[in-house]
Design a protein around this motif. Sequence first.
Motif, PDB file in Angstrom:
ATOM      1  N   LEU A  46      26.331 -31.586 -16.693  1.00 17.06           N
ATOM      2  CA  LEU A  46      25.846 -30.660 -15.660  1.00 17.06           C
ATOM      3  C   LEU A  46      27.065 -30.092 -14.937  1.00 17.06           C
ATOM      4  N   LYS A  47      26.844 -29.138 -14.057  1.00 18.66           N
ATOM      5  CA  LYS A  47      27.989 -28.474 -13.435  1.00 18.66           C
ATOM      6  C   LYS A  47      27.913 -28.498 -11.912  1.00 18.66           C
ATOM      7  N   ALA A  48      29.078 -28.443 -11.291  1.00 21.15           N
ATOM      8  CA  ALA A  48      29.159 -28.256  -9.841  1.00 21.15           C
ATOM      9  C   ALA A  48      29.676 -26.834  -9.602  1.00 21.15           C
ATOM     10  N   TYR A  49      28.969 -26.099  -8.733  1.00 19.96           N
ATOM     11  CA  TYR A  49      29.260 -24.678  -8.489  1.00 19.96           C
ATOM     12  C   TYR A  49      29.746 -24.496  -7.061  1.00 19.96           C
ATOM     13  N   ARG A  50      30.802 -23.699  -6.887  1.00 22.39           N
ATOM     14  CA  ARG A  50      31.251 -23.403  -5.524  1.00 22.39           C
ATOM     15  C   ARG A  50      30.574 -22.131  -5.019  1.00 22.39           C
ATOM     16  N   HIS A  51      29.977 -22.222  -3.838  1.00 21.75           N
ATOM     17  CA  HIS A  51      29.351 -21.051  -3.224  1.00 21.75           C
ATOM     18  C   HIS A  51      30.381 -20.315  -2.359  1.00 21.75           C
ATOM     19  N   ALA A  52      29.993 -19.109  -1.946  1.00 16.00           N
ATOM     20  CA  ALA A  52      30.934 -18.251  -1.200  1.00 16.00           C
ATOM     21  C   ALA A  52      31.446 -18.925   0.082  1.00 16.00           C
ATOM     22  N   ASP A  53      30.612 -19.787   0.710  1.00 15.42           N
ATOM     23  CA  ASP A  53      31.048 -20.441   1.958  1.00 15.42           C
ATOM     24  C   ASP A  53      31.890 -21.698   1.685  1.00 15.42           C
ATOM     25  N   GLY A  54      32.222 -21.953   0.417  1.00 13.56           N
ATOM     26  CA  GLY A  54      33.082 -23.092   0.083  1.00 13.56           C
ATOM     27  C   GLY A  54      32.306 -24.354  -0.289  1.00 13.56           C
ATOM     28  N   SER A  55      31.010 -24.395   0.023  1.00 16.71           N
ATOM     29  CA  SER A  55      30.228 -25.597  -0.282  1.00 16.71           C
ATOM     30  C   SER A  55      30.045 -25.746  -1.801  1.00 16.71           C
ATOM     31  N   VAL A  56      29.754 -26.972  -2.240  1.00 12.32           N
ATOM     32  CA  VAL A  56      29.657 -27.268  -3.670  1.00 12.32           C
ATOM     33  C   VAL A  56      28.259 -27.811  -3.978  1.00 12.32           C
ATOM     34  N   TRP A  57      27.649 -27.249  -5.005  1.00  6.82           N
ATOM     35  CA  TRP A  57      26.254 -27.560  -5.312  1.00  6.82           C
ATOM     36  C   TRP A  57      26.072 -27.924  -6.776  1.00  6.82           C
ATOM     37  N   SER A  58      25.030 -28.726  -7.057  1.00  4.00           N
ATOM     38  CA  SER A  58      24.670 -28.970  -8.450  1.00  4.00           C
ATOM     39  C   SER A  58      23.261 -28.442  -8.677  1.00  4.00           C
ATOM     40  N   PHE A  59      22.934 -28.257  -9.940  1.00  6.46           N
ATOM     41  CA  PHE A  59      21.680 -27.613 -10.329  1.00  6.46           C
ATOM     42  C   PHE A  59      20.763 -28.650 -10.978  1.00  6.46           C
ATOM     43  N   ARG A  60      19.680 -28.976 -10.336  1.00 10.10           N
ATOM     44  CA  ARG A  60      18.654 -29.888 -10.852  1.00 10.10           C
ATOM     45  C   ARG A  60      19.208 -31.232 -11.364  1.00 10.10           C
ATOM     46  N   PRO A  61      20.081 -31.873 -10.589  1.00  7.63           N
ATOM     47  CA  PRO A  61      20.677 -33.127 -11.085  1.00  7.63           C
ATOM     48  C   PRO A  61      19.635 -34.227 -11.289  1.00  7.63           C
ATOM     49  N   ASP A  62      18.513 -34.135 -10.566  1.00  9.62           N
ATOM     50  CA  ASP A  62      17.438 -35.125 -10.753  1.00  9.62           C
ATOM     51  C   ASP A  62      16.918 -35.067 -12.193  1.00  9.62           C
ATOM     52  N   GLN A  63      16.949 -33.859 -12.789  1.00  9.34           N
ATOM     53  CA  GLN A  63      16.482 -33.705 -14.169  1.00  9.34           C
ATOM     54  C   GLN A  63      17.463 -34.351 -15.157  1.00  9.34           C
ATOM     55  N   ASN A  64      18.764 -34.234 -14.860  1.00 12.65           N
ATOM     56  CA  ASN A  64      19.751 -34.908 -15.717  1.00 12.65           C
ATOM     57  C   ASN A  64      19.619 -36.424 -15.582  1.00 12.65           C
ATOM     58  N   ALA A  65      19.365 -36.876 -14.336  1.00 12.04           N
ATOM     59  CA  ALA A  65      19.204 -38.323 -14.128  1.00 12.04           C
ATOM     60  C   ALA A  65      17.993 -38.824 -14.910  1.00 12.04           C
ATOM     61  N   ALA A  66      16.901 -38.055 -14.854  1.00 14.42           N
ATOM     62  CA  ALA A  66      15.673 -38.474 -15.550  1.00 14.42           C
ATOM     63  C   ALA A  66      15.883 -38.466 -17.068  1.00 14.42           C
ATOM     64  N   ARG A  67      16.613 -37.433 -17.551  1.00 12.22           N
ATOM     65  CA  ARG A  67      16.851 -37.382 -19.006  1.00 12.22           C
ATOM     66  C   ARG A  67      17.757 -38.530 -19.424  1.00 12.22           C
ATOM     67  N   MET A  68      18.722 -38.878 -18.571  1.00 12.61           N
ATOM     68  CA  MET A  68      19.599 -40.005 -18.921  1.00 12.61           C
ATOM     69  C   MET A  68      18.783 -41.303 -18.976  1.00 12.61           C
ATOM     70  N   GLN A  69      17.789 -41.404 -18.101  1.00 14.41           N
ATOM     71  CA  GLN A  69      16.925 -42.600 -18.150  1.00 14.41           C
ATOM     72  C   GLN A  69      16.118 -42.621 -19.450  1.00 14.41           C
ATOM     73  N   ARG A  70      15.637 -41.441 -19.883  1.00 11.91           N
ATOM     74  CA  ARG A  70      14.893 -41.400 -21.162  1.00 11.91           C
ATOM     75  C   ARG A  70      15.823 -41.742 -22.329  1.00 11.91           C
ATOM     76  N   SER A  71      17.047 -41.193 -22.288  1.00 12.53           N
ATOM     77  CA  SER A  71      18.018 -41.511 -23.342  1.00 12.53           C
ATOM     78  C   SER A  71      18.304 -43.023 -23.338  1.00 12.53           C
ATOM     79  N   ALA A  72      18.438 -43.587 -22.129  1.00 19.22           N
ATOM     80  CA  ALA A  72      18.733 -45.025 -22.014  1.00 19.22           C
ATOM     81  C   ALA A  72      17.620 -45.856 -22.662  1.00 19.22           C
ATOM     82  N   ARG A  73      16.383 -45.451 -22.416  1.00 18.08           N
ATOM     83  CA  ARG A  73      15.268 -46.218 -23.008  1.00 18.08           C
ATOM     84  C   ARG A  73      15.342 -46.159 -24.529  1.00 18.08           C
ATOM     85  N   ARG A  74      15.685 -45.010 -25.077  1.00 16.05           N
ATOM     86  CA  ARG A  74      15.720 -44.868 -26.541  1.00 16.05           C
ATOM     87  C   ARG A  74      16.868 -45.671 -27.162  1.00 16.05           C
TER      88      ARG A  74
END
Length: 372
Positions: free
Chosen positions: A87-115
Amino acid sequence: MTINLLPMATQDLLWQVTRNPAAKTDAERAELLKDPGFGKVFTDHMVDICWSEKGGWHRPRVQAYGPISLDPAAAVLHYAQEIFEGLKAYRHADGSVWSFRPDQNAARMQRSARRLALPELPTEYFIESLKQLVAVDAAWVPNQDEASLYLRPFMFAKEAFLGVRPAAKVNYYLIASPAGAYFSGGITPLEIWLSTKFTRAGHGGMGQAKTGGNYASSLVAQAEAYENGCQQVLFLDAEEGTYLEELGGMNVVLLTRDKKLITPDSDSILEGITLASIMQLATDRGYTVEQRRVSLAEWRDGVESGDIVEAFACGTAAVITPIAVLRNNDIEIRMPDVADVDRVSLSLREELTGIQYGRVADRHGWLVKLSA
Ligand code: PLP
Ligand code: COI
């Protein structure tokens, strides 16, 4: 070297943060950030969390980026019990740093872990790991347009044991890499090699898991693609060789002139978070979204009849990149030549990256702030 003990968002884990005494200077970092490419440059720190059968998740640390010491009998080296995320971290114009739907990556990693019979890292630990790393390596998040900090969480079997069973000792790591475009041509439409000799994954296999083995299995097909002047390889289903699956590292999407977005449904492909987000954005635009089996013949006939007007690859690394042609020695599907301004794929890309970089309203609440 400073050691801080920081309380974690979750009550039971205390993070230890040890600064890298050999961190890059501002000038060195600026030089590396000029043209980072993809996956070649790494930040000063990494996250390491241990897991054991007895102790569960423990000892979360941020430490200097560097080699991991492994026993030669570590199970991952023999039986490939490993998973990862991207996943990626994006810098916004005001300098803050954001990620995009990290809960979805966490959930997919949990599914991968189960497999892969690995322990599941709780979502709050996963997201906290991103925040902890970005807190010390924030200066590595690029400022340039379309550049970002690629975050690569991964987990593997560290136990030294040659018997074949799930490891009782596992580590989770997070590393980060400033990244520009994945393809050297940027968003120049891709030539895709159709693999008929190799398949990536089959029914009941590991195709839905983000595990190294699937990528190892794609390498010879990807090499064949490069030898034939293509940037990516498309796999067909393993049972019949009839239906589209996905590319080596991306999902595939077709667009019709009557506003339909069609993408393969299969239990042996990765459930892409970029794809799910694009399906939502297309639905918001009044597109009909069809996730179902899609045959190669449907693609070929649809282009011939003029029904299918665009095709594109999508994923975290690729974002959205149009496809110009799908080919091998026996078949060639050439997509119509559409001007960039008329490409729906590029307009979806603009909207998606607009949300990720804070230029477009985040109406679905997909962004999570990593640092102020
Ligand atoms: N399919 C494969 C094989 C991938 O490696 C990726 C990239 O992670 C994707 C699809 C797209 O997934 P996402 O959009 O979550 O990055
Ligand atoms: C990603 O898009 O995050 C991936 O893992 C794909 C890989 C080809 C870099």
